[in-house]
Design an enzyme around this catalytic site. Structure first.
Site, PDB file in Angstrom:
ATOM      1  N   HIS A   1      -3.195   7.106   2.463  1.00 62.70           N
ATOM      2  CA  HIS A   1      -3.600   5.809   1.926  1.00 62.70           C
ATOM      3  C   HIS A   1      -4.979   5.469   2.470  1.00 62.70           C
ATOM      4  CE1 HIS A   1      -4.065   1.634   1.189  1.00 62.70           C
ATOM      5  NE2 HIS A   1      -3.757   1.273   2.421  1.00 62.70           N
TER       6      HIS A   1
ATOM      7  N   ASN B   1     -10.427  -0.012  -0.052  1.00 62.70           N
ATOM      8  CA  ASN B   1      -8.964   0.053   0.024  1.00 62.70           C
ATOM      9  C   ASN B   1      -8.398  -0.556  -1.252  1.00 62.70           C
ATOM     10  OD1 ASN B   1      -6.232  -0.416   0.483  1.00 62.70           O
ATOM     11  ND2 ASN B   1      -6.512  -1.091   2.602  1.00 62.70           N
TER      12      ASN B   1
ATOM     13  N   CYS C   1       0.801  -1.222   0.000  1.00 63.43           N
ATOM     14  CA  CYS C   1       0.000   0.000   0.000  1.00 63.43           C
ATOM     15  C   CYS C   1       0.837   1.278   0.000  1.00 63.43           C
ATOM     16  CB  CYS C   1      -0.963   0.011   1.183  1.00 63.43           C
ATOM     17  SG  CYS C   1      -2.112  -1.390   1.173  1.00 63.43           S
TER      18      CYS C   1
END
Length: 343
Positions: A264, A294, A122
């Site tokens: 993020h 996500n 990520c």
């Protein structure tokens, strides 16, 4: 005949944001659709993640397809179809070998450009931004296309309620051009870090050399993504907050100077806690996790593309980017948003 002296990049050469783009699969998957299978509910998922829907790529679609879509949009936004290098941040490449970035570059008409994948889960997009900035600062490239693209649905156990509701597929991209450190859009400074001692917190246990050379057949569950949610939450807040503060210190900025925090998109509660720790009001945080979930390495560029399209990010605004991912990895940077055309 005397050879000419080698050329050197001019002083204060910096990577400047010149275009943004995004690409999502065609169909959204709502919480209600997943809840029927997972013995859950829309209310339960929203309260713990802030997510109401996400996108899953349909059969026949690969990470490169989403990356090409986002890359094309970013190149269009930048006003020119050219780039000297293509960096693709992804955890879900089309194949283990070769890298996916050269395929993406060729499909975008950039055959001959340097192209490579960046694997930092990520945090991958922030790592790729730093790598691209280094290429530009060194004079190795004038324009770099940086893409974050994921088909994370391919790693998910469809029956695991703790992960199946969180992640989605998508791609976002930016174009960086060579410019000066003082102009709007210039990236930097950067803060990057890792802690491989906690590799177990976010992992796909099977499929790599360690498992294949262990002599033990992988269990079915080991082929899927797994994470320790409570520990990941704790580390994400701590690492992103510290990294964000470090970047602000290096840039000579205070939290009050930040107009927008784009973190993020891991979990809405994580974003809010990071904002609180850094001292940035929550209303200055841009989040699109409710709409896309996500999307790992794609989350920050997708958020930037949407915030730009919605008019949230406007010329002159100070933007702080921060991310955390498997590895463990983390990273942050800051920029003043430039004047960009909207499609």
């Amino acid at each position: 005949m005397t050879a000419p002296p080698p050329s050197h990049p001019p002083p204060h050469r910096a990577a400047v944001l010149a275009g943004v783009g995004g690409c999502l699969p065609p169909t959204a998957v709502t919480n209600d659709e997943l809840a029927q299978r997972l013995d859950s509910s829309d209310a339960w998922i929203r309260s713990r993640t802030g997510i109401r829907q996400r996108y899953f790529a349909p059969p026949g679609t690969a990470t490169s397809d989403l990356a090409v879509g986002a890359g094309a949009e970013a190149l269009k936004s930048s006003g020119t179809p050219d780039a000297d290098a293509v960096l693709l941040a992804t955890t879900t490449p089309d194949r283990p070998c070769p890298a996916t970035a050269p395929v993406v570059a060729a499909r975008l008409g950039l055959t001959g450009a340097a192209a490579f994948d960046v694997s930092a889960v990520c945090t991958g997009f922030v790592y790729a931004l730093a790598a691209a900035a280094g290429l530009i600062a060194a004079g190795a490239a004038e324009r770099v296309l940086v893409i974050g693209a994921e088909t994370f649905s391919t790693l998910l156990d469809p029956d695991d309620r703790s992960t199946a509701v969180i992640f989605g597929d998508g791609a976002g991209a930016v174009v960086l051009r060579a410019g000066e450190a003082a102009e709007p859009g210039a990236l930097g400074p950067f803060d990057l870090g890792s802690d491989g001692g906690r590799e177990d917190l976010i992992t796909v246990p099977a499929g790599g050399s360690r498992q294949r050379l262990s002599g033990v057949e992988a269990a079915p569950r080991d082929r899927y993504f797994a994470m320790d949610g409570k520990e990941v939450f704790r580390h994400a807040v701590r690492r992103m907050s510290a990294s964000a503060r470090a970047v602000l210190d290096r840039a000579g900025l205070r939290p009050d100077d930040v107009d927008h925090l784009v973190g993020h998109q891991a979990n809405l509660r994580i974003t809010n806690h990071v904002a609180d720790e850094v001292g940035i009001p929550r209303e200055r945080c841009f989040s699109n996790i409710a709409e896309v979930g996500n999307t790992a390495a794609a989350s920050i560029p997708l958020a930037l593309d949407q915030a730009h399209a919605d008019g949230v990010l406007t010329a002159g605004g100070r933007v702080l980017l921060t991310a955390f991912g498997g590895g463990l990895t983390w990273g942050s940077t800051v920029l003043t948003w430039p004047r960009l055309d909207r499609a």
